[in-house]
Design a protein around this motif. Structure first.
Motif, short mmCIF file in Angstrom:
data_model
loop_
_atom_site.label_atom_id
_atom_site.label_comp_id
_atom_site.label_asym_id
_atom_site.label_seq_id
_atom_site.Cartn_x
_atom_site.Cartn_y
_atom_site.Cartn_z
N LEU A 236 0.83 -1.21 0.00
CA LEU A 236 0.00 0.00 0.00
C LEU A 236 0.86 1.26 0.00
CD1 LEU A 236 -2.88 -0.98 2.46
CD2 LEU A 236 -2.90 -0.96 -0.05
N ARG A 237 2.00 1.19 0.68
CA ARG A 237 2.91 2.33 0.64
C ARG A 237 3.42 2.56 -0.78
NH1 ARG A 237 6.19 0.81 4.48
NH2 ARG A 237 7.90 0.01 3.20
N ALA A 238 3.66 1.49 -1.50
CA ALA A 238 4.10 1.63 -2.89
C ALA A 238 2.97 2.20 -3.76
CB ALA A 238 4.53 0.26 -3.43
N VAL A 239 1.73 1.76 -3.52
CA VAL A 239 0.59 2.34 -4.23
C VAL A 239 0.53 3.84 -4.00
CG1 VAL A 239 -1.93 2.42 -4.36
CG2 VAL A 239 -0.76 0.21 -4.23
N CYS A 240 0.69 4.24 -2.75
CA CYS A 240 0.62 5.65 -2.38
C CYS A 240 1.73 6.46 -3.05
CB CYS A 240 0.70 5.79 -0.86
SG CYS A 240 0.14 7.37 -0.22
N LEU A 241 2.95 5.96 -2.99
CA LEU A 241 4.09 6.68 -3.58
C LEU A 241 3.99 6.74 -5.10
CD1 LEU A 241 7.02 5.27 -1.40
CD2 LEU A 241 5.98 7.54 -1.26
N ALA A 242 3.58 5.63 -5.72
CA ALA A 242 3.43 5.62 -7.18
C ALA A 242 2.33 6.58 -7.62
CB ALA A 242 3.12 4.20 -7.66
N SER A 243 1.24 6.62 -6.85
CA SER A 243 0.15 7.54 -7.17
C SER A 243 0.61 8.99 -7.04
CB SER A 243 -1.04 7.28 -6.25
OG SER A 243 -2.05 8.25 -6.44
N ALA A 244 1.35 9.29 -5.98
CA ALA A 244 1.84 10.65 -5.77
C ALA A 244 2.79 11.07 -6.90
CB ALA A 244 2.53 10.77 -4.42
N ALA A 245 3.69 10.16 -7.29
CA ALA A 245 4.63 10.47 -8.37
C ALA A 245 3.89 10.72 -9.68
CB ALA A 245 5.64 9.33 -8.54
N SER A 305 3.91 -3.01 -16.50
CA SER A 305 3.97 -2.84 -17.96
C SER A 305 2.96 -1.82 -18.45
CB SER A 305 3.75 -4.19 -18.65
OG SER A 305 2.48 -4.74 -18.31
N ALA A 306 1.74 -1.84 -17.92
CA ALA A 306 0.72 -0.88 -18.36
C ALA A 306 1.11 0.54 -17.96
CB ALA A 306 -0.64 -1.24 -17.77
N ALA A 307 1.64 0.71 -16.75
CA ALA A 307 2.06 2.05 -16.33
C ALA A 307 3.21 2.57 -17.19
CB ALA A 307 2.46 2.03 -14.86
N ALA A 308 4.17 1.70 -17.51
CA ALA A 308 5.30 2.12 -18.34
C ALA A 308 4.84 2.52 -19.74
CB ALA A 308 6.34 1.01 -18.41
N LEU A 309 3.93 1.74 -20.32
CA LEU A 309 3.45 2.05 -21.67
C LEU A 309 2.56 3.29 -21.67
CD1 LEU A 309 2.63 -1.58 -22.89
CD2 LEU A 309 4.43 -0.08 -23.77
N GLY A 310 1.63 3.36 -20.71
CA GLY A 310 0.70 4.49 -20.68
C GLY A 310 1.39 5.80 -20.38
N ASP A 311 2.32 5.80 -19.42
CA ASP A 311 3.02 7.04 -19.08
C ASP A 311 4.09 7.37 -20.13
OD1 ASP A 311 1.45 6.94 -16.86
OD2 ASP A 311 3.05 6.38 -15.46
N GLY A 312 4.76 6.35 -20.63
CA GLY A 312 5.84 6.58 -21.58
C GLY A 312 5.38 7.10 -22.93
N VAL A 313 4.12 6.91 -23.28
CA VAL A 313 3.65 7.33 -24.60
C VAL A 313 3.74 8.85 -24.76
CG1 VAL A 313 1.19 7.62 -24.04
CG2 VAL A 313 1.86 6.88 -26.33
N ALA A 401 7.44 14.52 -18.98
CA ALA A 401 6.95 13.21 -19.43
C ALA A 401 7.88 12.10 -18.96
CB ALA A 401 6.81 13.20 -20.95
N ALA A 402 9.20 12.36 -19.00
CA ALA A 402 10.14 11.37 -18.48
C ALA A 402 9.95 11.16 -16.98
CB ALA A 402 11.57 11.81 -18.77
N GLY A 403 9.60 12.25 -16.28
CA GLY A 403 9.34 12.14 -14.85
C GLY A 403 8.18 11.23 -14.51
N MET A 404 7.19 11.12 -15.41
CA MET A 404 6.06 10.24 -15.17
C MET A 404 6.48 8.78 -15.05
SD MET A 404 3.15 11.93 -17.68
CE MET A 404 1.98 10.61 -17.39
N LEU A 405 7.61 8.43 -15.64
CA LEU A 405 8.08 7.05 -15.57
C LEU A 405 8.57 6.68 -14.18
CD1 LEU A 405 9.93 6.78 -19.00
CD2 LEU A 405 7.70 5.84 -18.38
N LEU A 406 8.69 7.66 -13.29
CA LEU A 406 9.04 7.34 -11.91
C LEU A 406 7.96 6.47 -11.27
CD1 LEU A 406 10.81 7.74 -9.40
CD2 LEU A 406 9.55 9.85 -8.93
N SER A 407 6.71 6.65 -11.67
CA SER A 407 5.62 5.87 -11.08
C SER A 407 5.76 4.38 -11.37
CB SER A 407 4.27 6.40 -11.57
OG SER A 407 3.20 5.65 -11.04
N PRO A 408 5.90 3.94 -12.64
CA PRO A 408 6.11 2.50 -12.87
C PRO A 408 7.42 2.01 -12.29
CG PRO A 408 6.32 3.72 -14.92
CD PRO A 408 5.73 4.66 -13.92
#
Length: 434
Positions: A236-245, A305-313, A401-408
């Motif tokens: 859950l901590r990872a969910v929270c941090l990934a969401s914040a990023a 994989s979905a986060a990397a593809l969706g954010d990386g686009v 946009a590159a910063g969004m990849l911090l989430s995945p």
């Protein structure tokens, strides 16, 4: 306190073999769909009410939108602590009634010429605050209505409705104002909340809620329990941090993006709206994929994989030049891919969070993660504006946009990446504070 396993025993909460054969889930789905339509329609109706009926200026319109959004940051943590102590059906029914009455009163006052901007600000805040209660409550209610192994499919259905409301609600609100009038459109929005009330109030399944002590803990203590629970669970901590990023960098991206499209690509307002609109249909597809892919390939693999593809686009956007024949189709494709994979992540993450959280902590866990994630958006917007002013829109868009990849990346380095096809059982809820 009864254990979470006993509260979810089949003898208490029988589950039909098919989710859609469950009458209570269908009632929740209908009510949540109607509520989301009313909420997203009102986001357009109230500003148009201010502009068309009250001749509000740009500053006043901005204040109205800010007042309507403020409850997310002001109330989320308190709402999470409060919802966990009440039956979610009661919370949803009362919030539906409150929003219908607020919009109905605005419609009547508008028709009689009695409504001014201060009163409309009160209506916007009221609708926004009650929507925070409803949104936390319906997420918490789902765990009390369906079995844990049905959560992904149930979330897929509810998130699909929410995506459809995000697409159709604003368009419906604008059409109602154009065809009818602002006051009548407000009254029409109230009807959606009435429909939600009529559907949700018919949910008959008994909800097991934590026993209350004679001296209930103070709200700050309960908020602290929710924060401590989320921070203490590695997933859950990872969910929270990934969401914040994600929220931080996405807010920065969108600030630059809305400058980049008209200034660098020379797109008209209509073309900008068209480019953004493809996110909605993509989100609908993502909701459908979320019902199947996690159980086939594993929740962790799908999330990363979905986060990397969706954010990386979004890294493709700075490569576009001018308003050429390929620009609009490329932007539509980028928005569609982002919407599809983004929604796939949203639905899967919600199912993970609900599964890993005991029933007595559902509201507080949802509110904590929403608060931390949404709390980063103002800072991200400021960063986007600062970078665009200093570095230019194209470079700033590439950086953010590159910063969004911090989430995945955060998810890949956490226990989330190791989640398999079947999610683990939740832990026992912590003992309530004295």
């Amino acid at each position: 306190m009864p254990s979470s396993s006993s509260a979810r025993s089949d003898s208490v909460r029988p589950a039909p073999s098919s989710l859609w054969r469950d009458g209570d889930f269908r009632r929740l789905w209908v009510g949540q769909t109607a509520s989301q339509l009313g909420e997203h329609a009102s986001l357009v109706v109230l500003p148009l009410f201010a502009v068309l009926a009250l001749n509000a200026g740009a500053g006043q319109l901005g204040a109205l939108r800010a007042v309507g959004q403020a409850p997310i940051l002001l109330l989320s943590l308190f709402v999470g602590a409060w919802v966990d102590r009440w039956r979610t059906r009661t919370v949803m029914v009362l919030t539906d009634v409150g929003r219908a009455l607020a919009l109905g009163a605005a419609a009547v006052a508008g028709l009689l010429g009695w409504l001014g901007l201060p009163a409309l600000l009160v209506v916007a805040f009221t609708v926004g605050a009650l929507s925070v209660f409803f949104d936390v409550a319906y997420q918490a209610s789902l765990v009390r209505l369906v079995k844990r192994d049905q959560l992904v499919r149930a979330n897929s259905a509810l998130e699909g409705s929410r995506s459809a409301a995000q697409i159709g609600g604003p368009a419906l609100g604008g059409a109602l104002v154009s065809v009818l009038s602002a006051p009548i459109a407000a009254a029409s929005s109230a009807l959606f909340f009435t429909l939600s009330f009529l559907s949700i109030r018919r949910i008959g399944r008994h909800e097991s809620i934590p026993e209350r002590s004679e001296r209930p803990p103070r709200v700050w203590r309960r908020i602290h329990e929710g924060l401590r629970f989320v921070a203490g669970d590695t997933s859950l901590r990872a969910v929270c941090l990934a969401s914040a990023a994600f929220q931080f960098f996405f807010a920065a991206v969108m600030t630059v993006y809305l400058l980049f499209l008209p200034r660098d690509l020379h797109l008209s307002g209509t073309a900008v709206g068209l480019a953004l609109s493809a996110t909605g249909p993509g989100a609908l597809l993502g909701s459908l994929l979320a019902a199947r892919l996690p159980s086939r390939f594993g929740h962790g693999a799908v999330l990363v994989s979905a986060a990397a593809l969706g954010d990386g686009v979004f890294l493709l956007v700075p490569a576009l030049r001018g308003s050429s024949a390929v620009t609009i189709p490329a932007l539509l494709a980028i928005s569609f891919v982002f919407g599809a994979f983004g929604q796939l992540v949203n639905v899967t993450l919600m199912a993970v969070r609900q599964t890993l959280t005991p029933d007595g902590m559902q509201g507080r866990a949802a509110a904590t993660i929403n608060f931390v994630g949404m709390g980063m958006t103002p800072l991200g917007s400021l960063l986007g504006g600062f970078l665009a002013e200093g570095w230019g829109t194209r470079t700033s868009l590439l950086v953010t946009a590159a910063g969004m990849l911090l989430s995945p990346a955060l998810m890949a380095l956490s226990p989330l990446a190791r989640l398999g096809r079947t999610l683990p059982a939740p832990p026992e809820a912590p003992a309530p504070a004295a």
